[in-house]
Structures are given as structure tokens and as C-alpha cells.
Write a protein that holds these residues in place. Structure first.
Motif, PDB file in Angstrom:
ATOM      1  N   GLY A  77       0.810  -1.206   0.000  1.00 25.42           N
ATOM      2  CA  GLY A  77       0.000   0.000   0.000  1.00 25.42           C
ATOM      3  C   GLY A  77       0.848   1.262   0.000  1.00 25.42           C
ATOM      4  N   ASP A  78       0.180   2.395   0.060  1.00 24.16           N
ATOM      5  CA  ASP A  78       0.855   3.698   0.137  1.00 24.16           C
ATOM      6  C   ASP A  78      -0.051   4.625   0.941  1.00 24.16           C
ATOM      7  N   THR A  79       0.186   4.697   2.228  1.00 28.62           N
ATOM      8  CA  THR A  79      -0.701   5.436   3.134  1.00 28.62           C
ATOM      9  C   THR A  79       0.101   6.431   3.953  1.00 28.62           C
ATOM     10  N   ASN A  80      -0.305   7.681   3.898  1.00 27.94           N
ATOM     11  CA  ASN A  80       0.256   8.686   4.799  1.00 27.94           C
ATOM     12  C   ASN A  80      -0.654   8.711   6.025  1.00 27.94           C
ATOM     13  N   TRP A  81      -0.257   7.961   7.039  1.00 24.68           N
ATOM     14  CA  TRP A  81      -1.133   7.753   8.190  1.00 24.68           C
ATOM     15  C   TRP A  81      -1.423   9.045   8.948  1.00 24.68           C
ATOM     16  N   LEU A  82      -0.450   9.927   9.019  1.00 24.29           N
ATOM     17  CA  LEU A  82      -0.695  11.176   9.733  1.00 24.29           C
ATOM     18  C   LEU A  82      -1.744  12.005   9.000  1.00 24.29           C
ATOM     19  N   ASP A  83      -1.635  12.096   7.685  1.00 22.65           N
ATOM     20  CA  ASP A  83      -2.634  12.835   6.929  1.00 22.65           C
ATOM     21  C   ASP A  83      -4.020  12.211   7.069  1.00 22.65           C
ATOM     22  N   GLU A  84      -4.057  10.898   7.232  1.00 19.33           N
ATOM     23  CA  GLU A  84      -5.349  10.218   7.332  1.00 19.33           C
ATOM     24  C   GLU A  84      -6.101  10.579   8.610  1.00 19.33           C
ATOM     25  N   ILE A  85      -5.383  10.869   9.687  1.00 13.50           N
ATOM     26  CA  ILE A  85      -6.083  11.181  10.940  1.00 13.50           C
ATOM     27  C   ILE A  85      -6.270  12.678  11.151  1.00 13.50           C
ATOM     28  N   LEU A  86      -5.670  13.492  10.249  1.00 11.14           N
ATOM     29  CA  LEU A  86      -5.764  14.937  10.392  1.00 11.14           C
ATOM     30  C   LEU A  86      -6.924  15.508   9.595  1.00 11.14           C
ATOM     31  N   GLN A  87      -7.412  16.654  10.043  1.00 12.71           N
ATOM     32  CA  GLN A  87      -8.390  17.427   9.305  1.00 12.71           C
ATOM     33  C   GLN A  87      -8.025  18.899   9.424  1.00 12.71           C
ATOM     34  N   ASN A  88      -8.609  19.723   8.550  1.00 12.19           N
ATOM     35  CA  ASN A  88      -8.443  21.176   8.661  1.00 12.19           C
ATOM     36  C   ASN A  88      -9.702  21.737   9.304  1.00 12.19           C
TER      37      ASN A  88
END
Length: 991
Positions: A284-295
Motif C-alpha cells: 500500500g501507500d498510506t500517509n497515516w498522519l494525513d489520514e487522521i488529520l483534518q483542517n
């Protein structure tokens, strides 16, 4: 008949003639007793709306309209007319028969004539002989502030305010003049209109001013609660009885993470695998930090209403805040409602106030916390979010969980409610004597629930089959204070005497329950008894209740001769139920003197100096124990210690606390010397302070022999700590040229401390140090050591000096030799750096050009170090199951690191920083833009914009120095909720 009636007709005729002649006199007299006029600002001639205009000694009063005009009926032609307006100097003028009276009011001076709030009263700043800092609402930090503390961040010398977490449920951390206690509370006492509270008790929009009592002579009148300083928050009040006004303030903000850690990506993983590194590629290719973040987009609305007249007036406000967090499913909603009613009777001799504050804070969120952040950091970037069954992808690796699974399969709900009611009666039976009775009742409750579903790792990995918990606490606190103050001026002698009594009590109780192994996860925490762990004796439950009382008698004398030679003395005699039976009562004296040098004859021709005051003070304050009953013997029931009696298991009954009748408060003795000054017509104003403080009878948990004592530890008073420092405040009117104004403010402070001893005449420690701080697993060691004769906050660590050919750390031994880390022992650890800043700096600027305004706030901290835990755990690629920082394979000392995770000095970095912390640009429209609309202002703001530092971590300010980190400051925890950058747009308007 005609002759007989003639005298009556003549009489009636004469009466009518007299009435006709007298009527113009009456009309003329009425015209004379109605006065009219206009009130304007003395500087720029702008009209002042809502100015109170009153005939002295009567209830005759009115206020100016939108054009600054007024009309007032007075009782006599030689009446005294009093004009009052918030922010302006009150004026009293004799009417002297005039029917028209225009007035120009001068704005209050911001120099030594400014009125500041002190303990149980107010004083002119020029007459104050203690170290007191005041920040008015117009000088507050602008934009989306978290709480009251952020309003004055960087504006009070010696007051350190930080925001170490971006969590919307977190608060600021605050410390005044360094560390002053080991086991007691070291935070300042917060008083809201005289009633103890917190930084979140009222919304920032509802605050008029914040006064900080910094030294012992100012704070001693609050006794055992004042060692950490005292912060007096004054809320906005409709004191002038102005015309009804509605104010509305609104802003919306967008947040982002201030800085992301640069972790290895999926591409990096595949490159490293191709180079022979034993990583696993899950495809896979997952940016885990971006996945849990929101603006997150947040909003704040505040409505304030002023109304009434000079006799009866009120202030009401409603604040609603909805803040989202940068993590998914994190946020907080808050509603603050405040109502204040003032009424005056008997020609203003009796004044009453009733204030009600209701606060409700609600947080509904999932498992978005520091641990979920850690999981996003260490997660393999080639791993998938979901498995082939559409469930959360989990791996059988220790402490390795899907962060999204933790966030979405956890539900937590926290509701905090507080109701504060306080009222006061102020009575002046004779001139110069004021009596005041104040009572308050504060009730707060907190209800918390947490549960996890069957898809949470608690079940999928730990087989708990669903978990749920519920906890609550309630606290009721009462306060009664009676004060009397007599002020008198005889010639050039001015003095006042204050006396008072205070009573405070509180009852706190809590309950919690936890269960697991449920038949379904649909119940959440609403059917705790359904979990079968309860039947197996594995569920937990607890409850607790405590009560304490605090009584105090206090008095203060202030005297000055011609406002030139100044003196103040106070004493508080206080008793607390928290201490041993031999030391329930203690005394806290204070004294200070001042000399207004600028009022001396020899200074009158010194044009450079406008104001100059030298002052010195001494005061004793105390630190009270955190918990009640610490001086009393206590026993606990226990399951693991007991016996079978008559075939039945009987729980053990074991001692939990020793009896100590000599337990008492820590005493802080402080000396302060200061100078207040104004130069060049007060174009430059400021103050310098030097202080030294000694804290005696430190409350410390000693090891004691058994017997004669019941258990091996005991809370006693032993030890001494010293602090000293220098503080500077400089205010500049840099430019004051018509349409353009530039005001600048600089604050600077330094502090150093030392632990003098850890003994008393009865107990002597076997070791002259104690360790603090913790790295967490797998390293599992302390991070700091506090040693007698040394400063607080020192890191205690193996000093790294290189890496050997095998990639192992080389460290310095206790003899100064270079050895392999495998050959080191705990005795080789040494002091290396300190987590407490030596110097704090603030630079605040405000610019005005016509209708535009701009404020820029800059802060800095210097002379300290930070333990970068993210580097310590993630810059070492030894554990290939966890992700690592992009710098993990960078050479150290020219070699590739290949060592187990360890705590060495390489991860302790210089933490100096400068922050461009707040920039706000606003524009105020003229009052004629929209009829009936006044003070319409739009603004944009940025918070935590730029950090200038050599520190390699996320934020050198993201460290805690209270609670568990009091003696282990300067750690950027790997599980910390990251700090944020905030952009705000808002408007303010009044009607």
C-alpha cells in the motif's frame, strides 16, 4: 345681595391676577432648573455616547444620546454636576445658575495615575508599593485565544504562559516567577471579581482587565493560596449606567498542524528494502498522519448587553464557542452565560450586586488522543487502512494499532457544568467608611463516558469483547467575605485601613465504574451491568469524598504623605483543615515602602523625568497541601492481603498513611525592589524589578523507618528552595503623529532557582537528590535529577560522545573516559542541560493609521534545553516493525547508528526560540456608515505563525512544566497532541 357679594368678586379677581402674575415666574423657574449640554472627548472632540450626567447628592441623572447631547432637570441652580464615563477622568462642575453646560472629558492617564486592582480594593498605580502588572482590554492579544491567560501572553514580565497542546479541550499552562513548591500547588490563584475560579470561568470577550500580583508584599493578603502569585480578573460591568447598548463579536477560524514530523514514506520503504533493509512491504501507500488529520473550522459568537440607569443597571452576555480539533472526531463546544445586576439605594450609600455565571462545556469525540497520534507516526506507510474483509487492518505487533480504528471505534463524551452565584452588599454609613459583604456559591459537575466497540483492538486483539466506563465528580465551594475600609485625607496625610474576615469551604465527591465483555456493543456505557466481567469479579468501581475549610482574618494599612512617601503593611491570620492539629493556623505578614522621587522639589526642573518611583517590599505567603487528610492516619481494605477465618476469606485492613500532627504549609518569604518611571512626558514608561524568594518547609514525601511508623513513606515539611530573578517592562509611544500612531511594549525576565536542602531538624534524607521524569517503554528510565545545591530542571543522562564501528553509542564515563554504552552503568549518568528557560522575552506592537489597526506580538524563550522524544524513539531504525523519521539513516558522528533505544544526551537539544505569535489587522468603519450601528470593525488574525529555532522537533514550546512535569520540564513527549497554527476572520459591532 349684589353689595354683599362684591367683596368676594373683588377677592376672586385679586386671586386670578396674582395667579397670572405668578405663573410666568413658575415657568421661568422650571426653565432655569433644566440644563442642557453636549459632551465630547477633550483630545479629538468626538462625541461621547452614554456619559453619565448626575446632580450630586440626588437621584437626578441622565446620560448622553448618540449625538453626545443631554438634558437634566436639577433641584437647584447652584447644583454640582458630575460627569462620569468608563475610560475617562470623572469631572465635577458647579452649575452656578447656568442652563447650558458643555463638557470635554479627558481620557484616563495610562501612567502612574492609572487605577489598578489590588487585593480587596483598588489603588492608583502611582501609590502602589508592590510589584503589580495590569493589562487592560484594549491591550489584550487579539484573535482566537484559548482562555484568559492567552490575552496577556508575553505582556507581563515574569509570567510564563504557554500552549503546549493543540487539543481543543486543553488549556494554557501558566507560571509566575519560577517553581516554588515540590508537592503543593504552584499555579497562581485565579480570582474572578474576587471569587476563586479558573482561566476558563468567563469567556475572554467578557474580561475588562487582568491584574497580576507578582510579589509577596502584594499577594500576602491572600495567605496560603498565594505563593504562586495572584491573578485578578475583572469582568465587564455597566458601571456608568449608560444608554442601552448591544455588542456582538464573532469570528471563524481555520487551523492546521504547525509542523509535521517527516517520516519515511512508502517509496522510502521500498528503496530501503531494495538496499537489503528488513522492512516489510504490504503493497500500500498510506500517509497515516494525513489520514487522521483534518483542517478544522471553528466559530465563536459573543453577545453583550448593557442597560439601565445610574440607579439600576445590568450587564448580560452569552458566549458560544464551537472548536474542532486537527484530529478527526475531536472538538469541544462551550456556552458561557453571565448576568450581572447593580442597584444603588439611599443616595448611593447602599450598593448591591448580583452576578450569575453558568458554564457548560461538552466534548464529544472518538479516540483521537496522543496515543492515536503515536500510532499514526509509527505505522508502516505501505500498510493498508482496511483488510480484505473491509475491517480495520491490524497486525500482531506489540503496541501497533490502526490509528483510524482507535479513533472511529472509540466513543467518549465529557460534559462539564458549572453554576456560580455571587452577590455583594456595599454600604457607606458615613463618609470615607465602606463596608462590604460578599457571598458566593460555586457548583460544578463533570460526567464522562467512554466505550469501545467490537471492532476496537480491545476486542480484536485483547479479546475484551467491548469495554465501557462511566465516571463523575461534583464539587461545591462556598465563600463568605466581610471587609471594612476607611479612607481619610487630612491635609497632606492620606491613609486607609482595611480589615476583613474570609471563610471558604468545599465538598468534593467522585464515582467511577468500568466493565467489559458485553453481549453487544450497542449499549455503549448506558448498561454497564450487562458486561459479564462484573460477575467474574473483574470489573472495577470506586468512590471518594472529601471536605476542607479555610478561614482567615486580614488587615492592611496604607499611608502616604502628599503622594510622595508611601507605606503599606498587611497581615493575614489563616487556618486550614488540611494540616496537622499542631499547625492549623499561621500568619502571613507583608510590608512595602515607596518614594515618588519625581514629586520632590529638586526634580521639578528635570524635564526628562515625568514620573519616578522607587519601591521595596517584603511578604510571606503559603502553599497549601493539595489534598485533605494528609496529616491523618488512614487504612485501606485490600484483597491481596487477608485471611481465611471460619472458612471465609476476610479482606486485609492495612495502613495507607502515617499520622503527622506537624504537617503545615510551605512558607515563601520574598523580597522585591522595584522602580516605576515615566520619561519625556510619559512617551516612555516602565518598571524594573529584582526579587529573591526563599520557600521553607517544603512538603516532601520522606522515607521513614517502620516501626515506629506504620508505612515507610510520610508527607512532612522538610527542605528549602530559593528563587531570584530580574524583570523589566518598557512601554514606548514611538510615533504619535495625528493619523498614525505606533505603540510598542517590551517585557523581559530572568529566573534562577536552587534546591537548598531536603531536611529538617527531625528528618534527614539518606540521599540528597530525587529523580523525576520518565522516558516510557521500552527505555524505561528517569529523565531528570533534582539535587540539593543544584537547580531544578536538570536532565540526568548518559553523555554521548560518538558512535563506534559497530554503530553502538560511545558515552562519557564518570571518570571522563570514552566507553561503550554497553559498559556504562547508572553511575556514569551526568547533568546535561536544563528544561527551564533562563530568559523570557516579549515584544508587542500596535499600529494605527486612520481607521486601520495592526498588532504584532513576538515572544521568545532562551537558555534552556528540550528532550526530543520523537528523535529518541524514531530516529533510531533498530525496530523495523515501526516507521522512523526520514533522518533515521543519516550518519551520526560519521557512522550508521545500530543501537537499541537508549536515553543519551544526543537527543537533548537547545530549545531557544522566537515566535511571531500573533498578527492582527483590522479596519473600523465610521459611525455614519449604517444608521444605529457603531464601532463596526472587521479583522483578520494569525496565531502561532512563525517559530524561529534550531530545535529539530515539532515545537520547542510544546513541553509541560506543571503536574507530573513540575520537576521534569523540557520534554516534548512523543504522545503529545501537536500544536496548531490558526487563521481567523472576525467582526465586532455595537448597536
Amino acid at each position: 345681595m349684589k353689595v354683599k357679594n362684591e367683596p368676594y368678586h373683588q377677592a376672586y379677581k385679586r386671586i386670578w391676577i396674582l395667579l397670572l402674575l405668578f405663573l410666568p415666574c413658575q415657568l421661568f423657574a422650571q426653565d432655569v432648573n433644566i440644563i442642557k449640554g453636549n459632551v465630547r472627548d477633550a483630545t479629538d472632540a468626538t462625541t461621547l455616547i452614554g456619559v453619565s450626567v448626575k446632580e450630586k447628592g440626588t437621584s437626578n441623572a441622565t446620560s448622553t444620546d448618540q449625538n453626545g447631547n443631554y438634558s437634566l432637570k436639577v433641584s437647584k441652580t447652584n447644583a454640582q454636576i458630575v460627569f462620569t464615563y468608563i475610560g475617562y477622568v470623572a469631572q465635577e462642575v458647579a452649575l452656578e445658575g447656568r442652563s447650558n453646560l458643555d463638557m470635554k472629558l479627558n481620557a484616563e492617564s495610562r501612567g502612574l495615575n492609572e487605577v489598578v486592582v489590588v487585593g480587596y480594593g483598588t489603588q492608583k498605580k502611582g501609590e502602589v508599593t508592590s510589584a503589580i502588572a495590569t493589562v487592560k482590554s484594549e491591550d489584550f492579544v487579539k484573535g482566537a485565544v484559548r482562555d484568559a491567560a492567552q490575552l496577556v501572553q508575553g505582556k507581563v514580565a515574569g509570567l510564563r504562559i504557554t500552549t503546549p497542546s493543540g487539543d481543543p479541550t486543553a488549556s494554557t499552562q501558566i507560571n509566575l516567577r519560577g517553581l516554588n513548591s515540590i508537592s503543593g500547588a504552584s499555579e497562581p490563584l485565579i480570582l474572578i471579581d474576587g471569587v476563586p475560579g479558573s482561566l476558563n470561568t468567563v469567556s475572554p470577550e467578557d474580561i475588562e482587565s487582568i491584574d497580576v500580583l507578582k510579589d509577596g508584599s502584594a499577594a500576602a493578603i491572600y495567605g496560603t493560596r498565594a505563593t504562586g502569585g495572584v491573578i485578578l480578573i475583572t469582568t465587564r460591568q455597566n458601571k456608568s449606567g449608560s444608554k442601552s447598548t448591544i455588542e456582538y463579536a464573532n469570528y471563524a477560524s481555520v487551523q492546521q498542524i504547525a509542523k509535521k514530523p517527516e517520516m519515511l514514506s512508502a517509496t522510502d520503504y521500498r528503496r530501503l528494502i531494495s538496499e537489503g533493509k528488513p522492512y516489510i512491504d504490504y503493497g500500500g501507500d498510506t500517509n497515516w498522519l494525513d489520514e487522521i488529520l483534518q483542517n478544522p473550522v471553528s466559530q465563536n459568537h459573543n453577545v453583550t448587553i448593557f442597560g439601565g440607569n445610574n440607579t439600576t443597571n445590568f450587564t448580560g452576555s452569552v458566549n458560544y464557542r464551537d472548536w474542532e480539533g486537527i484530529f478527526l472526531r475531536s472538538g469541544q463546544k462551550r456556552v458561557n452565560v453571565r448576568a450581572s445586576l447593580n442597584h444603588a439605594m439611599f443616595n448611593d450609600k447602599l450598593k448591591t450586586n448580583l452576578q450569575i455565571i453558568n458554564r457548560v462545556t461538552k466534548s464529544e469525540q472518538g479516540g483521537a488522543d496522543g496515543y492515536a497520534y503515536r500510532q499514526a507516526i509509527i505505522r508502516n506507510p505501505t500498510d493498508h487502512i482496511y483488510n480484505e474483509k473491509g475491517k480495520w487492518q491490524e497486525r500482531d505487533i506489540y503496541n501497533y494499532d490502526n490509528p483510524l480504528g482507535r479513533i472511529y471505534e472509540t466513543t467518549s463524551d465529557n460534559t462539564f457544568k458549572e453554576m456560580r452565584i455571587n452577590g455583594s452588599l456595599a454600604y457607606s454609613p458615613v463618609k470615607d467608611l465602606n463596608l462590604k459583604l460578599m457571598v458566593s456559591n460555586v457548583q460544578n459537575t463533570n460526567l464522562y463516558g467512554n466505550s469501545t466497540t467490537f471492532d476496537h483492538v480491545n476486542t480484536t486483539k485483547a479479546q475484551l469483547n467491548g469495554t465501557a466506563s462511566r465516571s463523575t465528580y461534583a464539587n461545591v465551594e462556598n465563600l463568605v467575605e466581610f471587609t471594612g475600609n476607611y479612607s481619610k485625607t487630612i491635609g497632606k496625610h492620606n491613609f486607609s485601613v482595611l480589615g476583613g474576615y474570609s471563610w471558604q469551604d468545599a465538598v468534593y465527591e467522585t464515582f467511577n465504574a468500568y466493565n467489559f465483555d458485553f453481549p453487544t456493543d450497542a449499549y455503549s456505557w448506558n448498561k454497564l451491568e450487562a458486561g459479564s466481567a462484573l460477575q467474574r469479579g473483574l470489573a472495577t468501581m470506586g468512590s471518594y469524598k472529601s471536605k476542607w475549610q479555610l478561614a482567615g482574618f486580614f488587615s492592611r494599612l496604607t499611608y502616604n504623605w502628599d503622594e510622595k512617601y508611601l507605606f503599606m503593611a498587611s497581615i493575614r491570620r489563616e487556618g486550614s483543615s488540611k494540616f496537622g492539629e499542631n499547625y492549623h493556623w499561621g500568619s502571613f505578614p507583608a510590608a512595602s515602602v515607596g518614594w515618588r522621587v519625581s514629586k520632590e522639589d529638586f526634580m521639578q526642573n528635570v524635564s526628562l523625568v515625568t514620573d519616578l518611583k522607587i519601591r521595596a517590599g517584603y511578604g510571606v505567603t503559603g502553599t497549601i497541601a493539595n489534598d485533605p487528610y494528609m496529616s491523618q492516619t488512614s487504612y485501606n481494605f485490600t484483597y491481596d492481603q487477608g485471611a481465611f477465618i471460619n472458612g471465609k476469606w476476610v479482606q486485609g485492613f492495612v495502613p495507607a498513611r502515617n499520622f503527622n500532627p506537624d504537617l503545615r504549609w510551605e512558607k515563601k518569604k520574598e523580597y522585591n525592589v522595584g522602580v516605576d518611571f515615566g520619561l519625556l512626558g510619559n512617551r516612555i514608561t516602565g518598571s524594573f524589578d529584582y526579587y529573591t524568594r526563599t520557600v521553607e518547609d517544603l512538603i516532601y514525601n520522606f522515607r521513614v523507618p517502620v516501626p515506629p511508623y506504620l508505612i515507610e513513606s510520610m508527607l512532612i515539611n522538610a527542605g528549602t528552595m530559593k528563587n531570584s530573578g530580574f524583570e523589566a517592562l518598557l512601554n514606548f509611544k514611538v510615533v504619535d503623529a495625528g493619523a498614525f500612531k505606533w505603540n510598542s511594549n517590551v517585557t523581559y525576565s530572568s529566573n534562577k532557582n536552587k534546591l537548598v536542602n531536603l531536611s529538617n531538624d527531625k528528618f534527614d534524607v539518606t540521599a540528597d537528590f530525587f529523580d523525576a521524569g520518565y522516558t516510557g517503554e521500552p527505555i524505561q528510565t528517569s529523565t531528570h535529577r533534582v539535587k540539593v545545591g543544584g537547580p531544578i530542571g536538570q536532565f540526568f543522562v548518559l553523555k554521548s560522545v560518538g558512535v563506534d564501528e559497530n554503530g553502538k553509542w560511545l558515552v562519557e564515563s564518570k571518570d571522563g573516559k570514552v566507553i561503550s554504552i554497553s559498559d556504562s552503568s547508572p553511575d556514569d549518568r551526568q547533568y546535561y542541560g536544563n528544561g527551564i528557560p533562563k530568559y523570557l522575552l516579549g515584544w508587542n506592537n500596535s499600529f494605527n493609521f486612520k481607521n486601520f489597526d495592526l498588532s504584532v506580538n513576538v515572544r521568545g524563550a532562551f537558555g534552556h534545553d528540550v528532550l526530543n522524544m520523537q528523535r529518541m524513539y524514531y530516529e533510531n531504525p533498530v525496530n523495523k516493525a515501526y516507521n522512523a523519521l526520514a533522518t533515521a539513516y543519516d550518519p551520526k558522528y560519521g557512522k550508521q547508528l545500530n543501537n537499541d533505544l537508549v536515553y543519551v544526551s544526543d537527543y537533548i537539544e537547545k530549545g531557544d526560540y522566537i515566535k511571531i505569535d500573533n498578527v492582527t489587522l483590522g479596519y473600523t468603519f465610521g459611525d455614519k456608515l449604517v444608521k444605529g450601528v457603531k464601532n463596526l470593525r472587521f479583522y483578520v488574525s494569525g496565531l502561532n505563525l512563525i517559530t524561529i529555532t534550531k530545535y529539530k522537533g515539532l515545537d520547542p514550546e510544546a513541553v509541560s512544566y506543571t503536574g507530573d512535569f513540575t520537576f521534569a520540564p523540557g520534554i516534548e513527549n512523543r504522545d503529545a497532541y501537536p500544536t496548531t497554527r490558526t487563521f481567523t476572520a472576525g467582526l465586532n459591532v455595537s448597536f
